[in-house]
Design an enzyme around this catalytic site. Sequence first.
Site, mmCIF file in Angstrom:
data_model
loop_
_atom_site.group_PDB
_atom_site.id
_atom_site.type_symbol
_atom_site.label_atom_id
_atom_site.label_comp_id
_atom_site.label_asym_id
_atom_site.label_seq_id
_atom_site.Cartn_x
_atom_site.Cartn_y
_atom_site.Cartn_z
ATOM 1 N N CYS A 92 -34.604 -24.696 12.180
ATOM 2 C CA CYS A 92 -35.077 -24.903 10.808
ATOM 3 C C CYS A 92 -34.215 -24.081 9.831
ATOM 4 O O CYS A 92 -33.416 -23.245 10.245
ATOM 5 C CB CYS A 92 -36.547 -24.496 10.686
ATOM 6 S SG CYS A 92 -36.838 -22.729 10.869
ATOM 7 N N CYS B 299 -34.537 -20.293 10.188
ATOM 8 C CA CYS B 299 -33.883 -19.790 11.399
ATOM 9 C C CYS B 299 -32.363 -19.731 11.210
ATOM 10 O O CYS B 299 -31.718 -18.766 11.616
ATOM 11 C CB CYS B 299 -34.260 -20.665 12.594
ATOM 12 S SG CYS B 299 -36.032 -20.699 12.920
#
Length: 77
Positions: A10, A13
């Site tokens: 994501c 991240c």
Amino acid sequence: MEIIVLGTGCAKCKTTYETVKKVIEENNLDINLSKQEDIMEIMKYNVMSLPGVVVDGEVKIKGHVPSESEIRKLLGV
């Protein structure tokens, strides 16, 4: 020292990985940086909210994108 950024890919991240990488490069640190995106492997660290940062096998940050200063403090620079 080994750092693993835990995340499924994501935006948060990816930002965490890039921020950690930037701090390592700016300070010329000899650190092995890697990403773990496999959810089964991430679960072994008992982290339920991502992103996570693991330093030498110990979860140090979880559930938020760390700032550069937080990472520097964690790495002692």
